[in-house]
Motif scaffolding. Structure first.
Motif, PDB file in Angstrom:
ATOM      1  N   ILE A  56      15.717  35.405 -11.042  1.00  0.00           N
ATOM      2  CA  ILE A  56      14.511  35.774 -11.526  1.00  0.00           C
ATOM      3  C   ILE A  56      14.572  36.542 -13.069  1.00  0.00           C
ATOM      4  O   ILE A  56      13.719  36.257 -13.650  1.00  0.00           O
ATOM      5  N   SER A  57      15.509  37.342 -13.092  1.00  0.00           N
ATOM      6  CA  SER A  57      15.433  38.144 -14.524  1.00  0.00           C
ATOM      7  C   SER A  57      17.245  38.454 -14.872  1.00  0.00           C
ATOM      8  O   SER A  57      17.752  37.869 -13.795  1.00  0.00           O
ATOM      9  N   ASP A  58      17.321  38.999 -15.683  1.00  0.00           N
ATOM     10  CA  ASP A  58      18.859  39.123 -16.000  1.00  0.00           C
ATOM     11  C   ASP A  58      19.281  39.958 -14.929  1.00  0.00           C
ATOM     12  O   ASP A  58      18.694  40.986 -14.493  1.00  0.00           O
ATOM     13  N   ARG A  59      20.483  39.444 -14.452  1.00  0.00           N
ATOM     14  CA  ARG A  59      21.207  40.153 -13.427  1.00  0.00           C
ATOM     15  C   ARG A  59      20.226  40.593 -12.132  1.00  0.00           C
ATOM     16  O   ARG A  59      20.230  41.585 -11.657  1.00  0.00           O
ATOM     17  N   GLN A  60      19.094  39.627 -11.766  1.00  0.00           N
ATOM     18  CA  GLN A  60      18.259  39.811 -10.637  1.00  0.00           C
ATOM     19  C   GLN A  60      18.154  38.648 -10.112  1.00  0.00           C
ATOM     20  O   GLN A  60      17.765  37.717 -10.590  1.00  0.00           O
ATOM     21  N   TYR A  61      18.610  38.475  -8.917  1.00  0.00           N
ATOM     22  CA  TYR A  61      18.585  37.154  -8.038  1.00  0.00           C
ATOM     23  C   TYR A  61      17.494  37.376  -6.750  1.00  0.00           C
ATOM     24  O   TYR A  61      17.660  38.286  -6.162  1.00  0.00           O
ATOM     25  N   LYS A  62      16.808  36.336  -6.601  1.00  0.00           N
ATOM     26  CA  LYS A  62      16.061  36.185  -5.111  1.00  0.00           C
ATOM     27  C   LYS A  62      16.755  35.393  -4.384  1.00  0.00           C
ATOM     28  O   LYS A  62      17.506  34.265  -4.775  1.00  0.00           O
ATOM     29  N   VAL A  63      17.145  35.714  -3.059  1.00  0.00           N
ATOM     30  CA  VAL A  63      18.031  35.082  -2.133  1.00  0.00           C
ATOM     31  C   VAL A  63      17.264  34.559  -1.093  1.00  0.00           C
ATOM     32  O   VAL A  63      16.819  35.338  -0.426  1.00  0.00           O
ATOM     33  N   SER A  64      17.001  33.254  -1.001  1.00  0.00           N
ATOM     34  CA  SER A  64      16.079  32.833   0.266  1.00  0.00           C
ATOM     35  C   SER A  64      17.226  32.132   1.212  1.00  0.00           C
ATOM     36  O   SER A  64      18.057  31.370   1.079  1.00  0.00           O
ATOM     37  N   PHE A  65      16.843  32.638   2.614  1.00  0.00           N
ATOM     38  CA  PHE A  65      17.799  31.869   3.791  1.00  0.00           C
ATOM     39  C   PHE A  65      16.926  31.145   4.637  1.00  0.00           C
ATOM     40  O   PHE A  65      15.703  31.486   4.983  1.00  0.00           O
ATOM     41  N   ARG A  66      17.485  30.040   4.952  1.00  0.00           N
ATOM     42  CA  ARG A  66      16.943  29.355   6.079  1.00  0.00           C
ATOM     43  C   ARG A  66      17.969  29.091   7.098  1.00  0.00           C
ATOM     44  O   ARG A  66      19.210  28.684   6.818  1.00  0.00           O
ATOM     45  N   SER A  67      17.471  29.009   8.401  1.00  0.00           N
ATOM     46  CA  SER A  67      18.666  28.699   9.346  1.00  0.00           C
ATOM     47  C   SER A  67      18.159  27.789  10.474  1.00  0.00           C
ATOM     48  O   SER A  67      16.742  27.596  10.433  1.00  0.00           O
ATOM     49  N   LYS A  68      18.790  27.150  11.346  1.00  0.00           N
ATOM     50  CA  LYS A  68      18.882  26.136  12.424  1.00  0.00           C
ATOM     51  C   LYS A  68      18.882  27.208  13.606  1.00  0.00           C
ATOM     52  O   LYS A  68      19.907  27.769  13.678  1.00  0.00           O
ATOM     53  N   GLY A  69      18.219  26.855  14.638  1.00  0.00           N
ATOM     54  CA  GLY A  69      18.367  27.337  16.030  1.00  0.00           C
ATOM     55  C   GLY A  69      18.368  28.901  15.968  1.00  0.00           C
ATOM     56  O   GLY A  69      17.569  29.444  15.513  1.00  0.00           O
TER      57      GLY A  69
END
Ligand SMILES: [Mn+2]
Length: 319
Positions: free
Chosen positions: A262-275
């Protein structure tokens, strides 16, 4: 469920409708539907969004003239509707000013919703905020025009991944059916949303797939979109939408993790799962939230650190 909220609507004249940053189909469809519903019963209503409307949702009735991206400092509102927001802060930079409006009405289906606001209708059992607004309109006895039905149908369609996710139940289909009866056209709406992929999105996906990584014998899959990749193909954040779903669709993958710089040393983490694998619980550990099969959080740090921390958490839970 909506009686208090409908009293506020009855008593008021002017309403602000808003939702979260990084708009999705449920956010925009719900906002436009509510705005059109309020106008149809003689109220004043406008939509405020921090982010521009993603191209694939510009076809929605009202998208061209009901949405504003600046808050009018002099405007007075009898109430504000925060739709599809698990927290008020998700509105973006204006969340403090909007938080000053009274009352705040919070309508949402996120399990992590902390029921902020003065009045709320939060139901994690609903497929989408659009489904909740349909129920509200029914309770109020409001007519649904084809334009309103199109917006609500889009909200439900996109938040259920085209009626594929586990939030899809018999109730979802009966609401969708009622919306089709009132003029929503499923084939036309699907074509607008799914058969109009911008070229930048495909180019961005091509670059992202160069970072694909597997763990736990192929049960976990991750990809990264960096700011540099975005610049190289002149992509906007909306072009990275659904990458997590895409890699989850790989055979054998149970959890997909999509990192966005997203910016310097900033992350968005998106998770998806099954079941039954609960990614909401993992995202929650890192200060985020969502649903069992779809959740997200934000983490500071270098990419390798962030990736290591997240992968370790998912791997440990998988054992
Ligand atoms: Mn939603």
């Amino acid at each position: 469920m909506f009686s208090k909220i409908l009293e506020i609507v009855d008593a008021g004249k002017s309403f602000l409708v808003t939702s979260h940053v990084r708009l999705d189909g449920d956010a925009i469809g719900s906002e436009l539907a509510l705005c059109l519903l309020l106008r149809a019963i003689g109220k004043e209503a406008t939509v405020y969004n921090q982010d521009p409307t993603p191209e694939s949702y510009l076809f929605l009735p009202g998208a061209g003239d009901l949405i504003f991206h600046r808050l009018d400092a002099d405007a007075y509102y009898d109430a504000v509707f925060a739709l599809d927001c698990s927290e008020l802060e998700r509105i973006g930079d204006e969340s403090v000013r909007i938080g000053g409006i009274s009352p705040i009405i919070n309508i949402d289906h996120h399990i992590s919703n902390r029921t902020f606001g003065d009045y709320y209708a939060v139901d994690p059992g609903a497929s989408s905020t659009g489904e909740l607004l349909f129920r509200m309109a029914e309770e109020a006895g409001w007519e649904l025009s084809p334009e309103i039905a199109t917006n609500l149908y889009t909200a439900i369609l996109t938040d259920t991944g085209s009626f594929r996710y586990s939030n899809t139940g018999a109730g979802t289909f009966s609401v969708a059916g009622a919306l089709v009866e009132r003029g929503a056209d499923p084939a036309w709406i699907a074509e607008q949303i799914y058969d109009s992929v911008p070229a930048q999105k495909v180019k961005l996906l091509h670059r992202a797939l160069g970072t694909i990584g597997f763990a736990s014998g192929g049960r976990i899959c991750s990809v990264l979109v960096s700011r540099r990749m975005m610049e190289e193909v002149q992509a906007r954040p909306e072009h990275a939408e659904n990458f997590a779903e895409f890699i989850r669709s790989i055979s054998g993958v149970e959890v997909s993790i999509f990192f966005t710089e997203i910016s310097d040393r900033q992350y968005k983490v998106s998770f998806r799962s099954k079941g039954s694998f609960d990614v909401e619980e993992i995202a929650g550990r890192f200060g985020g939230g969502g649903h069992r099969n779809a959740a997200a959080c934000r983490l500071p740090g270098a990419y390798e650190e962030v990736r290591h921390a997240v992968m370790a958490a998912v791997q440990a839970k998988m054992k």
